[in-house]
Structures are given as structure tokens and as C-alpha cells.
Design a protein around this motif. Structure first.
Motif, PDB file in Angstrom:
ATOM      1  N   THR A   1       0.833  -1.213   0.000  1.00  0.00           N
ATOM      2  CA  THR A   1       0.000   0.000   0.000  1.00  0.00           C
ATOM      3  C   THR A   1       0.864   1.258   0.000  1.00  0.00           C
ATOM      4  O   THR A   1       0.495   2.278  -0.577  1.00  0.00           O
ATOM      5  N   THR A   2       2.039   1.191   0.644  1.00  0.00           N
ATOM      6  CA  THR A   2       2.927   2.351   0.699  1.00  0.00           C
ATOM      7  C   THR A   2       3.584   2.617  -0.648  1.00  0.00           C
ATOM      8  O   THR A   2       3.581   3.747  -1.160  1.00  0.00           O
ATOM      9  N   LEU A   3       4.145   1.585  -1.252  1.00  0.00           N
ATOM     10  CA  LEU A   3       4.908   1.766  -2.485  1.00  0.00           C
ATOM     11  C   LEU A   3       4.016   1.936  -3.709  1.00  0.00           C
ATOM     12  O   LEU A   3       4.363   2.665  -4.634  1.00  0.00           O
TER      13      LEU A   3
ATOM     14  N   GLU B   1       0.710   4.811  -2.167  1.00  0.00           N
ATOM     15  CA  GLU B   1       1.099   5.967  -1.334  1.00  0.00           C
ATOM     16  C   GLU B   1       0.205   6.101  -0.088  1.00  0.00           C
ATOM     17  O   GLU B   1      -0.140   7.195   0.330  1.00  0.00           O
ATOM     18  N   PHE B   2      -0.150   4.949   0.487  1.00  0.00           N
ATOM     19  CA  PHE B   2      -0.888   4.918   1.752  1.00  0.00           C
ATOM     20  C   PHE B   2      -0.015   4.208   2.791  1.00  0.00           C
ATOM     21  O   PHE B   2       0.181   2.989   2.730  1.00  0.00           O
ATOM     22  N   ASN B   3       0.520   4.962   3.736  1.00  0.00           N
ATOM     23  CA  ASN B   3       1.345   4.381   4.793  1.00  0.00           C
ATOM     24  C   ASN B   3       0.482   4.149   6.036  1.00  0.00           C
ATOM     25  O   ASN B   3       0.483   4.903   6.992  1.00  0.00           O
ATOM     26  N   TYR B   4      -0.274   3.062   6.010  1.00  0.00           N
ATOM     27  CA  TYR B   4      -1.233   2.789   7.079  1.00  0.00           C
ATOM     28  C   TYR B   4      -0.577   2.412   8.408  1.00  0.00           C
ATOM     29  O   TYR B   4      -1.087   2.726   9.476  1.00  0.00           O
TER      30      TYR B   4
ATOM     31  N   ARG C   1      -2.502  13.119  -2.998  1.00  0.00           N
ATOM     32  CA  ARG C   1      -2.300  12.512  -1.681  1.00  0.00           C
ATOM     33  C   ARG C   1      -0.847  12.596  -1.268  1.00  0.00           C
ATOM     34  O   ARG C   1       0.063  12.692  -2.105  1.00  0.00           O
ATOM     35  N   ASN C   2      -0.647  12.573   0.040  1.00  0.00           N
ATOM     36  CA  ASN C   2       0.682  12.595   0.629  1.00  0.00           C
ATOM     37  C   ASN C   2       0.740  11.543   1.730  1.00  0.00           C
ATOM     38  O   ASN C   2      -0.291  11.140   2.277  1.00  0.00           O
ATOM     39  N   PHE C   3       1.941  11.139   2.056  1.00  0.00           N
ATOM     40  CA  PHE C   3       2.087  10.242   3.194  1.00  0.00           C
ATOM     41  C   PHE C   3       1.624  10.947   4.464  1.00  0.00           C
ATOM     42  O   PHE C   3       1.872  12.144   4.659  1.00  0.00           O
TER      43      PHE C   3
END
Length: 818
Positions: free
Chosen positions: A533-535, A538-541, A591-593
Motif C-alpha cells: 500500500t505504501t509503495l 502511497e498509503f502508509n497505514y 495525496r501525501n504520506f
């Protein structure tokens, strides 16, 4: 001296005055009739032939009338006089002939079978409950054979390590003799006198007699075969599911018996096909020969055949004499079949049970049950072994002796302990040292490398070492080495887990070191999933912090369904921040982290703090039943819900702890089997803070959310909210989760769905957080997709009118990982 003593013990195991009557049971063509019953006429005493039609029967000298019986064959009665010398007595049974002369079916009229079935249905419950209590002896034998199997399974070679390369082989053979006691409505006790498993001298075999009664409305054969059960051909609703055909009558023991063919009205219904024989005027079952196939909603197997024989007993009642199950199937390339026999004998229909005779230990293996000699078995088993079974015992027992030798154990380790690329990448590699009962292994690279916005690339390497002792005693040591390549933090820790307990399982665990924790210490999101999801999106849950810590925990079973435990946990917590140069594979302009803290409930990161936390917890499942082995007790659950409670205290000042709070939680969970109606699972929880003088985000009451397409467990989480959206310090929080598995209802009527054996599932969840926060979810899905997948649509209902929704995919079999 020892040899002389052993000789006398062997002699003593043989009956002193009895004579062996033995022989074959065959049909007119000379074919063996497997598992035919041979009885002393007018009694329930007797034996059963083996799979090849051979029998033997121990009788005292005297005159007897023996009767050989088998479903579908005419019984044969022979008078004999038993002297002291063994002698042979063979039976040749004719195929049963059915009399149709007196039956007249008018054109367009109802088949006479229906009138017989209606009478059997009217007396079904009476026959079900006519024997209030009984005690008997049961001989059980089970075998499983392979017709074919794949060369590899999940990338690993299939090797039974028996030196036999043929595809046909018997892989399981077991015998047991038990005392079986029953008292209505639901008390039973099984004492295992002797039990043997081929190739496992310390093993315990097939030893749980279960009478599959067609007098029950819904016949349960185990949740694995069909969670709904199967409609009996004489159930109250049977006429809605079956067609019947009268095949004729025959006489046995002076009783007229009608043979009825049972035919499913529709495909894909949970029903039987085959034959049922009904005693005229008494309208009870004399014998059964029925079958289940895939089209009748059976799982895991291709076919299952059930044969039963009932015999008259004193008091104008009938008891079961023999029951045989013939399973067969093909799964993952393993083509298997087998038979599981139960022979009932020595009935006492009016036993006197001592006070508290029935308790929660329903199956008990005596200390010496699995240490009987072959001479003992040869003298006591009512059904002789077939030649193939004798060879299998010799082969498996010989292999066991060989496998105990140091030379063999070394060669076994050499064959097994090979490096696997698949294991290295996906499943992990494990290595054993059989002589020392030890195993060690390494996790797969797919779970050891991941990425997050705080550490960048991460290597988290956690090899393990396990030492097994006797019984359930074991020690596992797991060091964990974690390194962040971008922030250059090295976090080593170690975990030790010791399991023991002769009667009830006890666990003592110690861990400590430096570790990276999620703010919810239950780890709601997997690091590998957060990597994607991060890479990709761009969602760093995943939100994490670092802590030097140590933890001690202890859990023990105490009997009567109770489990007690306590944990002490100290953490020296340190906040972590996102890297300055965070990157994803694709940049999204909208979106941003997000910061490395739960921004749903906090405006800034957690301050460094220390926390000493004590938790005590207990669970209770009323009416829990147990299996008792010589060295341990094993819980097998009960029909009542599980009650769980915990209390957590943050202890201010202990080891300079900053926290001070008290919180509690209570939960009730259960699984309700509605049989044909499906299954309902539920979990209701309530809890809150008695005080929250000082605490930090890891100490909150966390309500697990989920923001990815992979579902989290439906009974302890919500599928749509952000991971920390409802985390709180409220005095009262309540959750409710309920799901309904239809298990074939409706889908067995829909073409395509029924062919693929797909099931519907639906449910909902609710949340209340004082003073007034509310949230609800409802979902509908399809499960049993390729036997392992489930797909749901989830609709959320927020308090402010929001209506989030989404799809979720899960693998229920593996979804209990948290």
C-alpha cells in the motif's frame, strides 16, 4: 526370567475354556462378503467378518444356533455343537429375494413405500428415545489407503519413507476396544481398554464410537463433511426431500421386513440415496445401506457409503450391531479410500451407573491401552485381520523400529534437511535433528523484507529453535534481528516459550530486547501488506514506535473449561518520525504520506514515555468436555458460549513508569449450529476505562479497522474504518459482531452456484463508544470459492450520515493468524 514371565503373560491372555469357530462368509459366486455379522441367534452377541469375509468367534463348549447376516443378502441359520477342538464353519449367503406378490399398485396411485415410511416417521422419535441408558463393548477398526498420489505437493517431494515406490498403499491402520456408556439425554463416557496404530507404538487410534442414527431428523456427519447435516429419510420433513420405491419384503427372525429404495427428489440437496429396511408392524429400522455423493452437498469426499445392521434385544427393543463407513475421494492429487468399522457387543440395557459416573471426561485412554502385545490382540479382536492388514502392521511396525535407529534418523535428517528455493522465498525452511527431538528454521524472505516510511527498507530476520521433550513439553527460542536500512536502527530481541503440563496445558513465556511496535500492539496491519500500500498506492497505514521492553506471561488450564493467565509488560517507548525523503513507486498528486502516528485521534506524535502494565485474564467455556490421555487432558469444547474477561492496570512509578490507568473488558463468543438452517457465529464485547489518569496511544482501547481489500477477521474487527478511527479512552465501549453462514441454503437452487458448491454468507457489526459515537456495518458475500476464498461487499453506516462501502477478500482458513 523376563522371557519366562512374558511367556506366562501371553498364555494368560487366551481364554481358558473357549473354542474358536472360524470360517468364510461368501456369496453364491464365491465372492467374499465384507463385514458380514455372525450372531448367536436370539442374542446381540457375535462378531463381524473382516474386509475379506473371514471371521472367528470364541464360544464355550455347548450347542448354539449361529446366524450370518449382511445387508442385501438372505440370512443363513446353522445349528452347531461346540466341543473343545476348533473347527471351521463357512457360510454361503444368497442374494436377498423380495416378495412383491401381495403388493398391488394401482395405475397413477401412490407407491406402497410411502405408507410404510409415514408409519416409520410417526414412530421415529419413540424409537430414537426408547433406550434410556445402555452400556456395551465396541470394537473399532479403521484403515485408509491410497490409489494414487502426486510426486510433489506444494513444491516438496511426496515420500512416505517406507521404501515402497508403488502408488497403492495402506497409510493408516488402527484398532481399538472400548467400553461405551450412554444415558439420555446427552451423557456418554468412553473408556478405551486397548488401542493400536500401525507404526505408532505410542499412538492412540480410532476410538470414539459414534452411532449415526437415521432416527434423528438431521443426521450430522461432522462439520467438515457438511456443516448443515443431512436430512434423514424418515425425518419429519422427509417427504419434502425424498421419493420412495417399494422393492419387496423378506422374512428374518420371524419378522417381515420391507425394503425401501430412497431417491432424492432434487439434486444438490443434503440427502441420502440407497436403501432402508423397515420392520413390518414395528416400523423400525432393521438395516441401512445409503450413500452420499458430491451432488448431495458432501464436502472433501467424492463418496461416502454407510451400512448399518440392527438386531432385536430383550425388552422389545433393537440395538445396533455393526456400522461401516466407506469414504473415498481425491484431493490435491491424493486418491484415497478406506473403511471404518464399529462392532457393538455385550449390551447391558439396564446398567446402574455410580453417582458422578458421567463427568466432563467423555473419552479416556487407560494407561496401558496402547501397550498391548500382538498376542493379546490376536486373542481379543472380534474381527480377524485380513492378510493385507497383517502385512501392513508388520511393515509399519518394522519401519517404526528402523526409524528409531540413529543411522536411520541421521539419513532422515539428511533427506529432509535440504535447502528449498520455494522455502527460502515463500514458505520458509526448517531443519530437524531427530535424535535430539529438535527443530530449527528460518522465515521466508517474503515476510522478512518489507518497507515503511520510517525505516525505509527493513530486514526482520527471526529464526527459531524448538526442543521437544516428553508429552506436550517443549521449549521454543526465537531471536529477532530487525534493521532499518534508511534510519540505521538495529532492534534485536528474543522470545522464549515453554509449554508443559501433564494434566492441563500451561505456557510460560519471556521476551525482551529492543523492538518496533505498532501503536495497536495487536498489529492490525501486516508489514508486507503495508509495503504494497505504501509503495504502490502511497498509503502508509502502519504507524510504529520503538521500545526497549521485557514481557513475562503465564497461562494455565485449570479444568472445567477455565483458563487463567497474567502478563507483565514494561516498555520504554520512543516515538519515530517519517523519513525526510520518503518515496513511492508512483506519485499521486492528490495525496501525501500521513505522519507516523494515528492522525485520526492525535495532533502530534507520542512523547517518549515508560509504561509498566499488568494484565490478568480468564476465560470460561461452561460444560467443556475433555479427552484424557495418560499424560494430558485435551479440551474438545462444549455446546455453550465462551466467556472471557480481562483487567489491565497501568502501574505508575514501577520502573519509573509514567502511566496510570485501569481498564476492563468482557466478551462472549459462540458458534451456533442451526443444522439445515446454517450456522451463526457471534462475538459481543463490552469494556472501558475505570480511570485514565495518564496514558498514551498504545494504552488506548483499540477498535480494529481495515483500509485494504484483504479482510480482517469479521468477528473482532470492522472492515471499513481507518485503523485508529475509533480508538478511545471512554468509560464504556461496546461492540457486536454477528455473521450467518447459509452453508448451501439458496445456492443449492441456483445453477452454477450449486455446481461449484458456493455458499452465501451475511452479517453485521455495531459499535458504541460513550458518550454517543455509533457506527454500523453490514455485509453480504460468497464463500467456499475453490474451497478457501471468500468475497464480500461491505456497507458502512456512519453517525454523520456517511455511507462508506467496499469489497473484501479473505481466506477464512488462514484468517485466524491474528
Amino acid at each position: 526370567m523376563h522371557k519366562l514371565l512374558a511367556f506366562f503373560l501371553i498364555i494368560l491372555t487366551f481364554p481358558a475354556n473357549s473354542t474358536t469357530v472360524s470360517g468364510w462368509v461368501r456369496d453364491k459366486s464365491g465372492n467374499a462378503i465384507p463385514f458380514a455379522s455372525i450372531l448367536i441367534k436370539g442374542t446381540t452377541k457375535g462378531t463381524s467378518a473382516n474386509a475379506k469375509g473371514f471371521y472367528n468367534l470364541e464360544l464355550d463348549p455347548g450347542s448354539y444356533v449361529l446366524m450370518a447376516q449382511h445387508v442385501g443378502h438372505r440370512s443363513l441359520v446353522v445349528s452347531i455343537k461346540v466341543l473343545k477342538s476348533p473347527f471351521d464353519l463357512n457360510f454361503e449367503l444368497e442374494e436377498q429375494q423380495y416378495n412383491l406378490k401381495e403388493v398391488v399398485v394401482k395405475s397413477g396411485g401412490e407407491d406402497p413405500a410411502y405408507a410404510i415410511i409415514r408409519k416409520a416417521i410417526s414412530l421415529r422419535e419413540e424409537h430414537l428415545k426408547e433406550i434410556k441408558r445402555f452400556q456395551c463393548e465396541v470394537y473399532l477398526k479403521g484403515q485408509l489407503q491410497l490409489r494414487d498420489y502426486p510426486k510433489k505437493f506444494f513444491g516438496k517431494s511426496v515420500d512416505f519413507e517406507d521404501g515402497d515406490t508403488s502408488k497403492r498403499k495402506m497409510i493408516f491402520l488402527s484398532e481399538s476396544i472400548v467400553k461405551y456408556a450412554v444415558e439420555e439425554p446427552d451423557s456418554k463416557k468412553i473408556d478405551v481398554i486397548s488401542s493400536k496404530v500401525g507404526g505408532q507404538s505410542d499412538g492412540f487410534g480410532f476410538a470414539n464410537p459414534q452411532i449415526i442414527s437415521l432416527y434423528e431428523n438431521i443426521v450430522s456427519l461432522g462439520r467438515g463433511l457438511n456443516p448443515r447435516g443431512f436430512v434423514s429419510p424418515i425425518s419429519n420433513s422427509a417427504l419434502n426431500y425424498y421419493k420412495y420405491k417399494f422393492e419387496g419384503t423378506f422374512y428374518e427372525n420371524g419378522k417381515e421386513i420391507s425394503r425401501i429404495k430412497i431417491i432424492p427428489k432434487r439434486k444438490y440437496e443434503p440427502v441420502f440415496s440407497g436403501y432402508i429396511n423397515i420392520v413390518e408392524d414395528e416400523w423400525r429400522i432393521q438395516s441401512v445401506q445409503v450413500k452420499l455423493v458430491k451432488e448431495q452437498a458432501i464436502q472433501l469426499l467424492d463418496t461416502l457409503v454407510l451400512e448399518q445392521l440392527y438386531v432385536p434385544a430383550p425388552g422389545n427393543v433393537w440395538v445396533i450391531k455393526s456400522q461401516i463407513l466407506y469414504p473415498s475421494g481425491k484431493i490435491f492429487g491424493f486418491d484415497f479410500w478406506g473403511n471404518f468399522l464399529q462392532v457393538y457387543d455385550k449390551f447391558d440395557l439396564n446398567p446402574t451407573f455410580k453417582k458422578k459416573f458421567f463427568d466432563h471426561t467423555i473419552l479416556k485412554f487407560e494407561d496401558s491401552a496402547n501397550r498391548k502385545t500382538m498376542a493379546y490382540w490376536d486373542s481379543i479382536r472380534p474381527t480377524p485381520l485380513a492378510l493385507e492388514e497383517k502385512k501392513t502392521y508388520r511393515k509399519l511396525d518394522s519401519l517404526e523400529d528402523e526409524r528409531r535407529s540413529p543411522r536411520y534418523l541421521d539419513s532422515l535428517d539428511k533427506r529432509r534437511n535440504k535447502f528449498s528455493v520455494l522455502g527460502f522465498l515463500v514458505t520458509g525452511n526448517s531443519y530437524s535433528v531427530q535424535k535430539k527431538k529438535t527443530m530449527y528454521g528460518f522465515p521466508p524472505m517474503i515476510s522478512s523484507f518489507f518497507y515503511n516510511t520510517v525505516e525505509g527498507g527493513v530486514l526482520d530476520f527471526a529464526p527459531y529453535y524448538t526442543k521437544n521433550f516428553s508429552g506436550r513439553e517443549s521449549l521454543t527460542i526465537t531471536p529477532d534481528f530487525r534493521y532499518g536500512f534508511a534510519n540505521h536502527h538495529f532492534n534485536p530481541s528474543i522470545f522464549l516459550n515453554y509449554k508443559y503440563g501433564k494434566k492441563y496445558l500451561k505456557t510460560f513465556a519471556v521476551s525482551g530486547g529492543s523492538k518496533v511496535f505498532q501503536f495497536n500492539n495487536d498489529s492490525p496491519i501486516l508489514p508486507l501488506l503495508n509495503t504494497f500500500t505504501t509503495l504502490i498506492s502511497e498509503f502508509n497505514y502502519m504507524k510504529i514506535y520503538e521500545a526497549d521492553y521485557f514481557k513475562v506471561s503465564y497461562t494455565t488450564g485449570v479444568g472445567n473449561g477455565f483458563t487463567l493467565g497474567a502478563d507483565f509488560n514494561f516498555q520504554n517507548r520512543k516515538p519515530l518520525e517519517n523519513l525526510a525523503d520518503m518515496k513511492s513507486w508512483k506519485d499521486f498528486s492528490n495525496r501525501n504520506f500521513t505522519p507516523n502516528y494515528p492522525s485520526e485521534i492525535a495532533q502530534s506524535n507520542m512523547a517518549a514515555n515508560k509504561a509498566s502494565i499488568l494484565t490478568i485474564h480468564a476465560s470460561w467455556k461452561p460444560g467443556t468436555n475433555y479427552i484424557e490421555l495418560p499424560d494430558q487432558k485435551i479440551s474438545i469444547g462444549s455446546k455453550y458460549p465462551t466467556l472471557s474477561a480481562s483487567f489491565t492496570q497501568g502501574i505508575n512509578g514501577l520502573f519509573a513508569s509514567d502511566v496510570s490507568y485501569s481498564k476492563w473488558h468482557f466478551e462472549i463468543t459462540d458458534n451456533l449450529n442451526l443444522k439445515l438452517g446454517g450456522r451463526i457465529n457471534y462475538a459481543f464485547g463490552i469494556g472501558g476505562f475505570l480511570n485514565s489518569d495518564k496514558l498514551f496511544i498504545p494504552d488506548y482501547q483499540h477498535i480494529q479497522g481495515n483500509q485494504t481489500i484483504l479482510a480482517t477477521p469479521y468477528l473482532n474487527s470492522f472492515q471499513l474504518p481507518a485503523y485508529y478511527q475509533f480508538s478511545n479512552t471512554s468509560k464504556l465501549t461496546a461492540t457486536a459482531h454477528l455473521e450467518y453462514h447459509l452453508n448451501g441454503i439458496l445456492t443449492n437452487k441456483i445453477p452454477g452456484f450449486r455446481n461449484l458448491n458456493l455458499f452465501f454468507v451475511t452479517g453485521g457489526s455495531a459499535l458504541y463508544v460513550q458518550p454517543g459515537t455509533q457506527y454500523y456495518e453490514a455485509y453480504f458475500g460468497i464463500e467456499n470459492i475453490f474451497k478457501i476464498f471468500r468475497f464480500d461487499f461491505v456497507q458502512g453506516f456512519e453517525q454523520n450520515g456517511g455511507r462508506p462501502s467496499g469489497f473484501r477478500i479473505s481466506m477464512p482458513f488462514f484468517n485466524n493468524r491474528r
